[in-house]
Write a protein that holds these residues in place. Structure first.
Motif, mmCIF file in Angstrom:
data_model
loop_
_atom_site.group_PDB
_atom_site.id
_atom_site.type_symbol
_atom_site.label_atom_id
_atom_site.label_comp_id
_atom_site.label_asym_id
_atom_site.label_seq_id
_atom_site.Cartn_x
_atom_site.Cartn_y
_atom_site.Cartn_z
ATOM 1 N N ASP A 1 45.465 7.856 -13.457
ATOM 2 C CA ASP A 1 46.695 7.042 -13.460
ATOM 3 C C ASP A 1 46.436 5.752 -12.714
ATOM 4 N N SER A 2 47.412 4.913 -12.714
ATOM 5 C CA SER A 2 47.257 3.681 -11.950
ATOM 6 C C SER A 2 47.424 3.994 -10.469
ATOM 7 N N PHE A 3 46.931 3.106 -9.673
ATOM 8 C CA PHE A 3 46.924 3.319 -8.230
ATOM 9 C C PHE A 3 48.355 3.386 -7.694
ATOM 10 N N PRO A 4 48.669 4.373 -6.842
ATOM 11 C CA PRO A 4 50.039 4.528 -6.326
ATOM 12 C C PRO A 4 50.338 3.531 -5.213
ATOM 13 N N ILE A 5 50.578 2.294 -5.583
ATOM 14 C CA ILE A 5 50.711 1.225 -4.592
ATOM 15 C C ILE A 5 51.957 1.385 -3.739
ATOM 16 N N LYS A 6 53.033 1.916 -4.329
ATOM 17 C CA LYS A 6 54.277 2.061 -3.554
ATOM 18 C C LYS A 6 54.078 3.068 -2.436
ATOM 19 N N ARG A 7 53.403 4.164 -2.760
ATOM 20 C CA ARG A 7 53.178 5.200 -1.765
ATOM 21 C C ARG A 7 52.278 4.661 -0.661
ATOM 22 N N LEU A 8 51.303 3.832 -1.033
ATOM 23 C CA LEU A 8 50.418 3.260 -0.014
ATOM 24 C C LEU A 8 51.220 2.392 0.949
ATOM 25 N N ARG A 9 52.129 1.596 0.384
ATOM 26 C CA ARG A 9 52.945 0.723 1.245
ATOM 27 C C ARG A 9 53.793 1.555 2.194
ATOM 28 N N GLN A 10 54.334 2.657 1.656
ATOM 29 C CA GLN A 10 55.157 3.524 2.504
ATOM 30 C C GLN A 10 54.317 4.101 3.633
ATOM 31 N N LEU A 11 53.097 4.544 3.307
ATOM 32 C CA LEU A 11 52.226 5.121 4.331
ATOM 33 C C LEU A 11 51.880 4.091 5.402
ATOM 34 N N ILE A 12 51.669 2.841 4.961
ATOM 35 C CA ILE A 12 51.296 1.802 5.926
ATOM 36 C C ILE A 12 52.429 1.572 6.923
ATOM 37 N N THR A 13 53.664 1.541 6.410
ATOM 38 C CA THR A 13 54.770 1.277 7.339
ATOM 39 C C THR A 13 54.978 2.442 8.303
ATOM 40 N N GLN A 14 54.563 3.641 7.886
ATOM 41 C CA GLN A 14 54.795 4.809 8.727
ATOM 42 C C GLN A 14 53.594 5.200 9.579
ATOM 43 N N GLN A 15 52.574 4.363 9.656
ATOM 44 C CA GLN A 15 51.356 4.740 10.378
ATOM 45 C C GLN A 15 51.624 5.070 11.842
ATOM 46 N N ALA A 16 52.542 4.324 12.451
ATOM 47 C CA ALA A 16 52.808 4.556 13.874
ATOM 48 C C ALA A 16 53.351 5.961 14.091
ATOM 49 N N ARG A 17 54.116 6.444 13.090
ATOM 50 C CA ARG A 17 54.717 7.769 13.214
ATOM 51 C C ARG A 17 53.657 8.857 13.049
ATOM 52 N N LEU A 18 52.669 8.589 12.146
ATOM 53 C CA LEU A 18 51.633 9.583 11.898
ATOM 54 C C LEU A 18 50.677 9.669 13.083
ATOM 55 N N ARG A 19 50.449 8.521 13.723
ATOM 56 C CA ARG A 19 49.450 8.478 14.787
ATOM 57 C C ARG A 19 50.071 8.001 16.079
ATOM 58 N N PRO A 20 50.789 8.892 16.767
ATOM 59 C CA PRO A 20 51.452 8.448 18.004
ATOM 60 C C PRO A 20 50.467 8.157 19.134
ATOM 61 N N ASN A 21 49.203 8.638 18.993
ATOM 62 C CA ASN A 21 48.249 8.426 20.080
ATOM 63 C C ASN A 21 47.604 7.060 20.053
ATOM 64 N N VAL A 22 47.719 6.361 18.962
ATOM 65 C CA VAL A 22 47.049 5.065 18.849
ATOM 66 C C VAL A 22 48.014 3.976 19.330
ATOM 67 N N PRO A 23 47.530 3.020 20.134
ATOM 68 C CA PRO A 23 48.440 1.965 20.622
ATOM 69 C C PRO A 23 49.051 1.172 19.477
ATOM 70 N N GLN A 24 50.330 0.876 19.620
ATOM 71 C CA GLN A 24 51.084 0.168 18.575
ATOM 72 C C GLN A 24 50.464 -1.175 18.230
ATOM 73 N N ALA A 25 49.970 -1.838 19.282
ATOM 74 C CA ALA A 25 49.405 -3.179 19.059
ATOM 75 C C ALA A 25 48.227 -3.110 18.095
ATOM 76 N N LEU A 26 47.432 -2.055 18.240
ATOM 77 C CA LEU A 26 46.269 -1.918 17.367
ATOM 78 C C LEU A 26 46.703 -1.699 15.925
ATOM 79 N N ILE A 27 47.714 -0.836 15.745
ATOM 80 C CA ILE A 27 48.182 -0.546 14.389
ATOM 81 C C ILE A 27 48.730 -1.810 13.752
ATOM 82 N N ARG A 28 49.453 -2.596 14.540
ATOM 83 C CA ARG A 28 50.044 -3.817 13.979
ATOM 84 C C ARG A 28 48.968 -4.818 13.618
ATOM 85 N N SER A 29 47.857 -4.799 14.373
ATOM 86 C CA SER A 29 46.837 -5.818 14.125
ATOM 87 C C SER A 29 45.999 -5.508 12.885
ATOM 88 N N LEU A 30 46.004 -4.269 12.430
ATOM 89 C CA LEU A 30 45.168 -3.936 11.271
ATOM 90 C C LEU A 30 45.877 -4.311 9.977
#
Lengths: 356, 358
Positions: free
Chosen positions: A145-174
């Motif tokens: 199928d075509s690449f699930p771009i919407k799901r990827l965007r959703q995952l990107i916005t929720q990264q902070a929730r998935l990885r509470p141990n990583v500093p927020q600043a780092l997540i925002r900078s990537l």
């Protein structure tokens, strides 16, 4: 490798030139008496010395002891870290994560959640090494199928929730979406071209360090008829040897998603079931592909309902079928808004509820 | 192989004269004196001396090698009884193998992916280091990895388990003393890893191994995991592949006998379709089947089913044993594995086989 690079006496060089023997491969593929016959003017001792010189030049690195590997003294042979899956329970199951060299396969029925794992890995690889990533991007090859771009965007916005141990600043900078290269290949030729030209280029430039193929079964199953098994095995072998070589040269994990096929007629000595005794399905593409895979995982969708913090998900079981360093174990996981997360065994009783 | 005069490194004029007067191979010149050759072939004395030195040198060394290598069968039996095999600490497996993986011979392990070939190889690399007083060989191991499946974490697990196992077994003073030196670090330092990518590097290693083993005489085990992998990738000319494999097999057998080492090779399985039925057979073709002295085929066996005796050259002990687990040090949770001891055809009936049948 060229023979010009070896230190040889002029006599030997002349003999090689006259016999038109140019590469080390030709020298090593021929036995000493036969080589002496071809290089007419050399004695047996000189031919043996030629073999020894060619062999020494071929050896890429001297033998190391397992102790040196365990102590991390040879990072090119044993890097000492793995690619994390962004969930501590899953990382525990895989003893650190995906190995950096070799093909890891995830097989499962449709809608089991295999693409979710792949997307999670594409994001996880971009973190720096101290947070379980490899500090580089990923190339995602879509064959179905075509690449699930919407799901990827959703995952990107929720990264902070998935990885509470990583500093927020780092997540925002990537900049996650900048580092994922998506390739769509509609047929086998396009897939081969992609894997032999574009992917090596991305790997050599250091832009990616993860290769995802979703899925490997699709094209091989559609383009070959049932009686063309040998032809299919040959193409599969060529494809997997390219992936294997890329993985080892660049220390880049290769993650392949595979489909499953039904087990119709019970135990059959002509078919290998990899110890999956009670299963009604087995990974597709047969033993030719299974021989190339280093770590095989299977994902099963189960009945019931997982609850976590007010949200629900269908439970999935991730099982290690075979791997050189992992026992046959499994864990239960769910697919949430922020990604895939597994439930540790001790919390299992409360969270899993089966529908009656 | 006799060296012919035509292919030897002599001046062309001398060669022409020798051939004209009937000297074609090195054997013709074996008993000739320089003066005699000088008169008969019409060459100068210096040239005659050079001819005899070049051609006899090769021939004599071959003869000397042949003379020194003949040994009586009784001596061989004594040697085999002294050099016991590499034990695996799994009694059923050792029983089937007749005391462990034999030293001085090549053993091939075949099986489907995931059945445990690499695990068995790593287990052997750890077990070869067990001290003599515990029944091991106290030697080191060389592990040639062509697939990239040698993971150090697993070796560390097995080394720890082996030390623990020996600690439980230690009974007398000698064993306790040997245990002081038998540590995890010592086991890890006794396994040499060589990574090969592709068949050319594997062939190169085969040329370099004799020197390595001469420098490290305590090596008692060489593992090649797997030998099938590099030879199954895009080999268009199958006859060349057969030739290379045969040459490799010969070099390995020579290595095994000269250095008293056990050589273990791992092979993959492939599907063969005959009469509409498919079955799994070891890869690399029929002629490779004759290469190794012993062949072990590992199968998956369902957890509840009984094992059926399969027709093969029968180990005279009757039914083949079912292994429930491959012993403590191996992965917990492996499904029961059935071992088929498949002896090679009568061509390779060596003395050891006779002792099993008796």
């Amino acid at each position: 490798m060229d023979l010009e690079q070896l230190e040889l006496s002029p006599r030997v060089r002349n003999a090689l030139r006259k016999a038109c023997v140019r590469s080390v491969r030709e020298v090593l593929s021929v036995s000493a008496p036969e080589l002496q016959h071809r290089l007419a003017l050399l004695s047996l001792r000189e031919v043996k010395e030629l073999h020894a010189a060619a062999a020494a030049a071929c050896r890429s690195s001297p033998p190391v002891t397992a102790l040196q590997l365990a102590r991390g003294e040879c990072p090119s042979l044993e890097p000492g870290h793995r690619l994390s899956l962004a969930c501590p329970v899953l990382d525990n199951l895989l003893r650190g994560g995906l190995p950096l060299r070799g093909i890891t396969e995830l097989a499962g029925e449709s809608a089991a959640g295999k693409t979710q794992f792949a997307l999670q890995l594409c994001l996880s690889v971009q973190y720096p090494q101290e947070h379980g990533g490899l500090g580089s991007g990923a190339v995602y090859i879509c064959t179905e199928d075509s690449f699930p771009i919407k799901r990827l965007r959703q995952l990107i916005t929720q990264q902070a929730r998935l990885r509470p141990n990583v500093p927020q600043a780092l997540i925002r900078s990537l900049r996650f979406s900048d580092n994922i290269y998506i390739e769509h290949t509609a047929d086998l030729e396009a897939l081969q071209a992609c894997v032999s030209q574009r992917v090596p280029m991305l790997l050599e430039r250091g832009l990616v360090r993860l290769v995802v193929v979703d899925s490997v079964a699709a094209l091989f199953r559609t383009e070959f008829q049932a009686d063309e098994a040998i032809e299919r095995a040959r193409h599969l072998l060529a494809f997997s040897s390219t992936l294997h070589r890329l993985s080892h040269t660049h220390a880049a994990p290769v993650f392949c998603i595979n489909q499953v096929s039904d087990v119709v007629d019970g135990p059959n000595p002509g078919r290998c079931d990899y110890g999956l005794v009670d299963s009604k399905v087995q990974p597709a593409l047969g033993i030719a592909w299974a021989n190339q895979v280093m770590v095989r995982l299977m994902l099963w969708r189960q009945e019931g309902c997982l609850r976590s913090g007010g949200r629900t998900s269908a439970p999935r079981r991730l099982e290690v079928v075979f791997a050189p360093h992992l026992p046959r174990a499994s864990c239960l996981c769910g697919v949430w808004e922020e990604g895939v997360r597994a439930i540790p065994d001790e919390d299992l009783g409360e969270e899993l509820q089966t529908t009656s | 192989m006799q060296r012919t005069v035509a292919s030897s490194p002599l001046a062309p004029s001398v060669k022409v004269k020798l051939i004209h007067f009937g000297f074609h191979t090195a054997a013709d010149l074996l008993d000739v004196q320089p003066l005699q050759l000088c008169k008969e072939a019409g060459i100068s004395q210096d040239e005659a001396v050079e001819v005899l030195q070049t051609l006899r040198g090769d021939a004599q060394s071959d003869q000397q090698e042949a003379a020194s290598e003949s040994v009586t069968a009784l001596d061989l039996l004594h040697q085999e009884q002294i050099h016991s095999g590499v034990v695996t600490f799994c009694s059923e497996l050792d029983a089937v193998l007749g005391g462990g993986v034999p030293v001085g011979k090549t053993t091939e392990i075949c099986g489907a992916p995931g059945v445990g070939k690499t695990q068995l190889c790593i287990q052997l690399a750890v077990d070869v280091q067990i001290p003599l007083c515990f029944g091991g060989l106290g030697g080191k191991a060389v592990y040639i990895d062509t697939e990239g499946s040698f993971v150090v974490q697993r070796v560390v697990d097995m080394a720890e388990a082996a030390v623990e196992h020996c600690t439980l077994l230690a009974e007398d003073e000698e064993q306790r003393k040997a245990l002081e030196e038998f540590t995890k670090e010592k086991i890890l330092s006794g396994i040499f890893l060589i990574r090969c990518h592709g068949y050319v590097e594997l062939l190169a290693e085969a040329y370099l191994l004799p020197d390595f083993l001469a420098k490290h005489p305590e090596v008692r085990l060489v593992v090649i995991d797997s030998i099938a992998f590099p030879f199954r990738h895009d080999f268009d000319d199958l006859s060349q592949r057969t030739r290379l494999l045969n040459g490799l097999a010969q070099k390995l057998i020579l290595l095994a006998t000269q250095h008293s080492a056990a050589i273990v090779l791992t092979n993959q399985m492939t599907t063969k379709v005959s009469d509409g039925q498919s079955k799994l057979i070891p890869a690399l073709g029929e002629s490779w089947g004759h290469a190794a002295t012993q062949r072990l085929i590992l199968h998956w066996d369902g957890p509840q089913t009984m094992m059926l005796p399969t027709p093969c050259f029968a180990v005279s002990k009757g039914e083949l044993p079912t292994l429930q687990t491959l012993g403590r040090p191996v992965l917990k949770g492996t499904s029961p594995v059935k071992l088929l001891y498949d002896l090679c055809p009568m061509l390779y009936l060596s003395f050891t086989m006779l002792t099993i049948f008796s």
